[in-house]
Motif scaffolding. Structure first.
Motif, PDB file in Angstrom:
ATOM      1  N   ARG A   2      -9.904   2.896   2.234  1.00  0.00           N
ATOM      2  CA  ARG A   2      -9.365   4.248   2.122  1.00  0.00           C
ATOM      3  C   ARG A   2      -8.484   4.535   3.331  1.00  0.00           C
ATOM      4  O   ARG A   2      -8.883   4.320   4.469  1.00  0.00           O
ATOM      5  N   LEU A   3      -7.284   5.029   3.057  1.00  0.00           N
ATOM      6  CA  LEU A   3      -6.322   5.342   4.107  1.00  0.00           C
ATOM      7  C   LEU A   3      -6.046   6.843   4.098  1.00  0.00           C
ATOM      8  O   LEU A   3      -5.765   7.431   3.055  1.00  0.00           O
ATOM      9  N   MET A   4      -6.116   7.429   5.270  1.00  0.00           N
ATOM     10  CA  MET A   4      -5.968   8.868   5.397  1.00  0.00           C
ATOM     11  C   MET A   4      -4.532   9.236   5.792  1.00  0.00           C
ATOM     12  O   MET A   4      -3.804   8.414   6.360  1.00  0.00           O
ATOM     13  N   GLY A  39      -0.960  -1.263   7.334  1.00  0.00           N
ATOM     14  CA  GLY A  39      -0.755  -2.584   7.903  1.00  0.00           C
ATOM     15  C   GLY A  39      -0.882  -3.682   6.855  1.00  0.00           C
ATOM     16  O   GLY A  39      -1.325  -3.436   5.724  1.00  0.00           O
ATOM     17  N   ALA A  40      -0.501  -4.900   7.231  1.00  0.00           N
ATOM     18  CA  ALA A  40      -0.576  -6.026   6.296  1.00  0.00           C
ATOM     19  C   ALA A  40      -2.006  -6.256   5.827  1.00  0.00           C
ATOM     20  O   ALA A  40      -2.247  -6.608   4.664  1.00  0.00           O
ATOM     21  N   GLY A  41      -2.981  -6.045   6.721  1.00  0.00           N
ATOM     22  CA  GLY A  41      -4.378  -6.248   6.349  1.00  0.00           C
ATOM     23  C   GLY A  41      -4.950  -5.137   5.494  1.00  0.00           C
ATOM     24  O   GLY A  41      -6.075  -5.259   4.982  1.00  0.00           O
ATOM     25  N   ASP A  42      -4.191  -4.068   5.320  1.00  0.00           N
ATOM     26  CA  ASP A  42      -4.655  -2.937   4.508  1.00  0.00           C
ATOM     27  C   ASP A  42      -4.244  -3.068   3.045  1.00  0.00           C
ATOM     28  O   ASP A  42      -4.530  -2.188   2.233  1.00  0.00           O
ATOM     29  N   VAL A  43      -3.552  -4.167   2.720  1.00  0.00           N
ATOM     30  CA  VAL A  43      -3.012  -4.322   1.369  1.00  0.00           C
ATOM     31  C   VAL A  43      -3.454  -5.657   0.772  1.00  0.00           C
ATOM     32  O   VAL A  43      -3.444  -6.687   1.440  1.00  0.00           O
ATOM     33  N   LYS A  44      -3.842  -5.623  -0.477  1.00  0.00           N
ATOM     34  CA  LYS A  44      -4.109  -6.839  -1.235  1.00  0.00           C
ATOM     35  C   LYS A  44      -3.463  -6.692  -2.614  1.00  0.00           C
ATOM     36  O   LYS A  44      -3.123  -5.593  -3.047  1.00  0.00           O
ATOM     37  N   THR A  45      -3.286  -7.808  -3.298  1.00  0.00           N
ATOM     38  CA  THR A  45      -2.662  -7.794  -4.614  1.00  0.00           C
ATOM     39  C   THR A  45      -3.724  -8.029  -5.680  1.00  0.00           C
ATOM     40  O   THR A  45      -4.528  -8.948  -5.571  1.00  0.00           O
ATOM     41  N   MET A  91       4.456   1.518   5.748  1.00  0.00           N
ATOM     42  CA  MET A  91       4.707   2.921   5.423  1.00  0.00           C
ATOM     43  C   MET A  91       3.627   3.808   6.037  1.00  0.00           C
ATOM     44  O   MET A  91       2.554   3.328   6.411  1.00  0.00           O
ATOM     45  N   GLN A  92       3.913   5.087   6.104  1.00  0.00           N
ATOM     46  CA  GLN A  92       2.950   6.053   6.622  1.00  0.00           C
ATOM     47  C   GLN A  92       2.355   6.835   5.458  1.00  0.00           C
ATOM     48  O   GLN A  92       3.062   7.215   4.518  1.00  0.00           O
ATOM     49  N   VAL A  93       1.053   7.029   5.510  1.00  0.00           N
ATOM     50  CA  VAL A  93       0.347   7.687   4.409  1.00  0.00           C
ATOM     51  C   VAL A  93       0.637   9.180   4.417  1.00  0.00           C
ATOM     52  O   VAL A  93       0.494   9.843   5.440  1.00  0.00           O
ATOM     53  N   ARG A  94       1.044   9.691   3.262  1.00  0.00           N
ATOM     54  CA  ARG A  94       1.275  11.127   3.112  1.00  0.00           C
ATOM     55  C   ARG A  94       0.088  11.797   2.443  1.00  0.00           C
ATOM     56  O   ARG A  94      -0.316  12.883   2.807  1.00  0.00           O
ATOM     57  N   ARG A  95      -0.477  11.136   1.421  1.00  0.00           N
ATOM     58  CA  ARG A  95      -1.667  11.618   0.727  1.00  0.00           C
ATOM     59  C   ARG A  95      -2.716  10.518   0.757  1.00  0.00           C
ATOM     60  O   ARG A  95      -2.371   9.342   0.733  1.00  0.00           O
ATOM     61  N   MET A  96      -3.969  10.886   0.788  1.00  0.00           N
ATOM     62  CA  MET A  96      -5.042   9.900   0.908  1.00  0.00           C
ATOM     63  C   MET A  96      -4.907   8.828  -0.157  1.00  0.00           C
ATOM     64  O   MET A  96      -4.650   9.106  -1.330  1.00  0.00           O
ATOM     65  N   MET A 137       1.206   5.634  -5.568  1.00  0.00           N
ATOM     66  CA  MET A 137       2.423   6.273  -6.045  1.00  0.00           C
ATOM     67  C   MET A 137       3.441   6.382  -4.901  1.00  0.00           C
ATOM     68  O   MET A 137       3.060   6.515  -3.733  1.00  0.00           O
ATOM     69  N   THR A 138       4.708   6.336  -5.237  1.00  0.00           N
ATOM     70  CA  THR A 138       5.742   6.389  -4.202  1.00  0.00           C
ATOM     71  C   THR A 138       5.673   7.679  -3.391  1.00  0.00           C
ATOM     72  O   THR A 138       5.976   7.679  -2.190  1.00  0.00           O
ATOM     73  N   GLN A 139       5.256   8.780  -4.026  1.00  0.00           N
ATOM     74  CA  GLN A 139       5.199  10.056  -3.311  1.00  0.00           C
ATOM     75  C   GLN A 139       3.985  10.151  -2.380  1.00  0.00           C
ATOM     76  O   GLN A 139       3.858  11.135  -1.646  1.00  0.00           O
ATOM     77  N   SER A 140       3.100   9.159  -2.413  1.00  0.00           N
ATOM     78  CA  SER A 140       1.906   9.190  -1.564  1.00  0.00           C
ATOM     79  C   SER A 140       2.139   8.566  -0.197  1.00  0.00           C
ATOM     80  O   SER A 140       1.281   8.651   0.683  1.00  0.00           O
ATOM     81  N   VAL A 141       3.294   7.913  -0.014  1.00  0.00           N
ATOM     82  CA  VAL A 141       3.624   7.310   1.279  1.00  0.00           C
ATOM     83  C   VAL A 141       5.057   7.698   1.651  1.00  0.00           C
ATOM     84  O   VAL A 141       5.816   8.182   0.820  1.00  0.00           O
TER      85      VAL A 141
END
Length: 220
Positions: A103-105, A111-117, A139-144, A152-156
């Motif tokens: 979960r990202l706030m 970061g690279a370690g925060d993403v998996k496919t 990218m920077q998180v805009r919505r949790m 979604m694109t609008q969340s970052v």
């Protein structure tokens, strides 16, 4: 000349034509992609699941029906021996997507370690879903962001390089004259975004573009 070619022509005429057979999954996938058309992303994977018996090889699909919403299908597969078999099952259209590993706030950087496919059904992919990991990492998180769920694109957003209230260095360059002055940001901004600032020398409000951390450029 014809006398010399006659034996060769006869031999070719008597040679049976090669029959090209495929696994039925391959032929059914081709039919499914045609049926889905542009609604199916080009890089989607189609999995064929049979609910009854199947065959090893088929020369062609003589008839095909599918429900585009559920993926249920019926197909008449013709074997190289000319025997028609009725096949049925379900088609699953899947797409590889980047999702958060945790979960990202809001405010955090991805970061690279925060993403998996992961592979998810295409029907869970909306028009604004991020499908390219490169457009999520950094990218920077805009919505949790919830772990394991599409983003979604609008969340970052692009990372902020200037926060509201930051002191900034104001740059003005018209090609002949370069002027700098201290200022203060009245808005948040990422690189390349316009923001309001105030010149601390003249107290004049200005509109500038964020060029980097603590640096803005007046463009008008």
């Amino acid at each position: 000349m014809l006398r010399r070619l006659f034996p060769l022509i006869c031999a070719l005429a008597l040679t049976p034509l090669a029959v090209f057979a495929e696994a039925p999954e391959v032929l059914i996938e081709e039919q499914a992609r045609q049926s889905w058309g542009n609604d199916l992303p080009p890089d989607a994977r189609v999995h064929v699941r049979f609910t009854g018996g199947t065959i090893e090889e088929a020369e062609m699909i003589s008839a095909f029906w599918m429900d585009r919403d559920t993926g249920q299908f019926l197909a008449n597969a013709v074997t190289p021996e000319g025997i028609t078999h009725r096949l049925q099952g379900r088609l699953l259209a899947m797409l590889e997507l980047p999702v958060p590993t945790r979960r990202l706030m809001p405010g955090e950087l991805v970061g690279a370690g925060d993403v998996k496919t992961v592979e998810l059904p295409v029907k869970r992919v909306g028009a604004y879903t991020i499908t390219d990991p490169g457009k999520l990492e950094g990218m920077q998180v805009r919505r949790m962001l919830a772990a394991g769920r599409p983003v979604m694109t609008q969340s970052v957003m692009e990372p902020l390089v200037i926060d509201r209230g930051d002191k900034v260095n104001i740059l003005y360059d018209d090609g002949r004259l370069v002027v700098t002055a201290p200022g203060r940001a009245l808005d948040d901004a990422h690189r390349g975004q316009e923001l309001r600032i105030v010149n601390l020398v003249s107290n004049a409000p200005l509109v500038a573009v964020a060029r980097g951390e603590g640096l803005v450029e007046v463009i008008r």
